[in-house]
Design an enzyme around this catalytic site. Structure first.
Site, PDB file in Angstrom:
ATOM      1  N   TYR A 149     -30.064  72.112 101.896  1.00  0.00           N
ATOM      2  CA  TYR A 149     -29.009  71.112 101.672  1.00  0.00           C
ATOM      3  C   TYR A 149     -29.316  69.786 102.365  1.00  0.00           C
ATOM      4  O   TYR A 149     -28.432  69.146 102.911  1.00  0.00           O
ATOM      5  CB  TYR A 149     -27.657  71.661 102.137  1.00  0.00           C
ATOM      6  N   TYR A 182     -16.921  78.209  95.188  1.00  0.00           N
ATOM      7  CA  TYR A 182     -18.316  78.322  95.610  1.00  0.00           C
ATOM      8  C   TYR A 182     -18.617  79.794  95.872  1.00  0.00           C
ATOM      9  O   TYR A 182     -17.955  80.427  96.697  1.00  0.00           O
ATOM     10  CB  TYR A 182     -18.602  77.502  96.874  1.00  0.00           C
ATOM     11  N   ASP A 237     -14.200  87.525  96.571  1.00  0.00           N
ATOM     12  CA  ASP A 237     -15.354  87.066  97.343  1.00  0.00           C
ATOM     13  C   ASP A 237     -14.847  86.710  98.741  1.00  0.00           C
ATOM     14  O   ASP A 237     -14.385  85.597  98.984  1.00  0.00           O
ATOM     15  CB  ASP A 237     -15.993  85.851  96.657  1.00  0.00           C
ATOM     16  N   LYS A 295     -21.753  86.769 105.668  1.00  0.00           N
ATOM     17  CA  LYS A 295     -21.462  85.877 106.807  1.00  0.00           C
ATOM     18  C   LYS A 295     -21.086  86.576 108.124  1.00  0.00           C
ATOM     19  O   LYS A 295     -21.960  86.907 108.898  1.00  0.00           O
ATOM     20  CB  LYS A 295     -20.426  84.852 106.388  1.00  0.00           C
TER      21      LYS A 295
HETATM   22  C1  LIG Z   1     -21.431  81.146 101.825  1.00  0.00           C
HETATM   23  C2  LIG Z   1     -20.739  81.790 100.693  1.00  0.00           C
HETATM   24  C3  LIG Z   1     -21.440  82.527  99.736  1.00  0.00           C
HETATM   25  C4  LIG Z   1     -22.934  82.624  99.735  1.00  0.00           C
HETATM   26  O1  LIG Z   1     -23.423  83.332 100.852  1.00  0.00           O
HETATM   27  P1  LIG Z   1     -24.942  83.126 101.304  1.00  0.00           P
HETATM   28  O2  LIG Z   1     -25.147  84.168 102.359  1.00  0.00           O
HETATM   29  O3  LIG Z   1     -25.050  81.733 101.828  1.00  0.00           O
HETATM   30  O4  LIG Z   1     -25.802  83.355 100.110  1.00  0.00           O
HETATM   31  C5  LIG Z   1     -20.725  83.160  98.737  1.00  0.00           C
HETATM   32  N1  LIG Z   1     -19.397  83.070  98.684  1.00  0.00           N
HETATM   33  C6  LIG Z   1     -18.682  82.375  99.584  1.00  0.00           C
HETATM   34  C7  LIG Z   1     -17.188  82.330  99.477  1.00  0.00           C
HETATM   35  C8  LIG Z   1     -19.327  81.702 100.616  1.00  0.00           C
HETATM   36  O5  LIG Z   1     -18.619  80.967 101.488  1.00  0.00           O
END
Ligand SMILES: *Cc1c(COP(=O)(O)O)cnc(C)c1O
Length: 433
Positions: free
Chosen positions: A28, A155, A246, A275
């Site tokens: 990025y 996202y 998600d 995460k």
């Molecule tokens: C960061 C994020 C992702 C992607 O995760 P990565 O480990 O960076 O590939 C997917 N969904 C959400 C809601 C996120 O914040």
């Protein structure tokens, strides 16, 4: 074989930032005019330290992954122990205690009834697996459905499937023609909810609805109410649409509860996690599902198998880091810290919401987002992000504004004094920038 002339040895005349510039392409980052990258030599609690000993408060939890602070001694100890026992093993045909135990401990604390864990290695791949599970679920049932429902500013990651279900933006611009078609809807609110529900009831070829519960992270920390999400989920169920939450960013306490979907009456069929899963120590992704989904893949027919896997699927060290992180998360002290951050943010919100330069301020759990008033000056807007980023770095705070939106998303162990310091710096920025 003995030609060592091609081995690059570090140029001792250069410092680390200069060596970095010669060989690294950062994420990025427009590398043409990137400022030198700051070499970090160590982390402790909410702080990271650069090579000159300057201390930074990691107010964005190192891209939202760190929940218990850096170099946590308990996680470090568990990881070190595991390294001497089993670092990795192929996860097809073989299994191991950390993967099984993590699934056993994770499933009961997830919202609703989740029955199976599928391991991957990051958030994007956790999303890819969730999408594949849904699309193939309908295919395996002999009722193929090909479309997906998602939010406009969502996202979900940077791989192609995850990008496709994310909102179209400057991040996706170069690839838009190659991304598959998705039905995008607005975030629900009092005014549009009945229209959205009516729209969903007309969908016949939609396999699943994927969403970030309560808060769209990269889209600008956009927040919406659980009760409207509940209504969307009910409408989807009626239309035979599977539900994917998600929780890659919201999982593990970020929104005040262990998982954002705890605030829903209607629970998802599939949950994506990453995460905070390992406490931010190392990469790991998880996609969980109900038995209803899992059972659609059980067959004598090989074609009904979920053909997906990554080299580092269920890496034992990452699983052990996750188990250690869960131990800490489930302690009463951690929950108290989450509540403390939440309460402090709420007071700060009241303090600044009427400021002339504050266009909007919103909060969900440990996340607070402040939208800067930019008027109609687009030149001001385009400079503002970089100005703010540099301003806070100078004060020893890592905050990475999303355009004109500043957010604080700290490790839960952050002290009241450090929170007050960040609030003070933001107030000062409101006067000075
Ligand atoms: C960061 C994020 C992702 C992607 O995760 P990565 O480990 O960076 O590939 C997917 N969904 C959400 C809601 C996120 O914040």
């Amino acid at each position: 074989m003995s030609d060592t002339s091609k081995l690059r040895t570090p140029n001792s005349k250069l410092n680390l930032a200069e060596r970095d510039k010669k060989v690294i392409w950062h994420p990025y980052t427009q590398m043409k005019n990137a400022l030198p990258h700051i070499p970090i030599v160590r982390g402790e609690g909410v702080y990271v330290f650069d090579e000159n000993g300057k201390k930074y408060i990691d107010a964005v939890s190192s891209w939202w992954v760190n929940i218990h602070g850096h170099a946590h001694p308990y996680i470090a100890q568990k990881v070190a122990e595991q390294l001497n026992v089993l670092e990795h093993v192929i996860f097809a045909g073989f299994t191991h205690e950390p993967a099984v135990l993590l699934a056993e401990r994770l499933l009961p604390i997830l919202p609703g009834k989740q029955d199976k864990v599928f391991y991957t290695d990051n958030g994007s791949t956790a999303v890819e697996v969730a999408l594949k599970m849904c699309l193939q679920y309908w295919d395996n049932k002999g009722k193929p459905k090909t479309r997906i429902l998602a939010f406009k500013n969502a996202y979900h990651g940077d791989t192609f499937g995850a990008m496709s279900v994310s909102g179209r933006s400057i991040f996706t611009d170069a690839f838009n023609s190659l991304l598959f078609d998705v039905d995008f809807i607005d975030l629900p609110n009092e005014d549009n909810i009945s229209d959205l529900v009516a729209h969903i009831s007309t969908l016949t070829n939609t396999a699943c609805f994927i969403f970030e519960p309560l808060i769209l992270g990269s889209g600008g920390m956009l927040m919406y109410e659980a009760k409207y999400l509940d209504e969307l989920i009910v409408a989807c169920r009626k239309a035979g649409i599977l539900i994917i939450a998600d929780e890659v960013m919201t999982g593990f306490g970020r929104t005040g509860t262990y998982f954002a979907c705890e605030k829903l009456v209607n629970k998802p069929d599939i949950i994506c996690l990453s995460k905070g899963l390992t406490g931010g120590t190392m990469p790991l992704g998880v996609t969980t599902c109900t038995d209803e989904i899992f059972e659609a893949f059980l067959s004598e027919d090989k074609l009904k198998t979920l053909y997906h896997g990554h080299s580092f699927t269920a890496n034992p060290i990452a699983c052990v880091a996750s188990l250690a992180s869960l131990d800490i998360l489930l302690q009463e002290e951690t929950l108290a810290n989450i509540k403390r951050v939440e309460t402090k943010h709420a007071v700060f919100l009241q303090e600044i919401k009427a400021h002339a330069k504050v266009k909007a301020v919103r909060q969900t759990g440990t996340i607070i987002a402040i939208e800067w008033e930019t008027g109609n000056e687009t030149s001001y807007l385009s400079n503002l992000r970089n100005l703010l980023y540099a301003y806070f770095l100078d004060k020893g705070i890592i905050l990475r504004p999303l355009g004109n939106i500043i957010y604080i998303l700290p490790p839960y162990v952050i002290s009241n004094a450090d929170l007050d310091y960040i609030y003070g710096a933001i107030k000062q920025a409101l006067e000075e920038i």
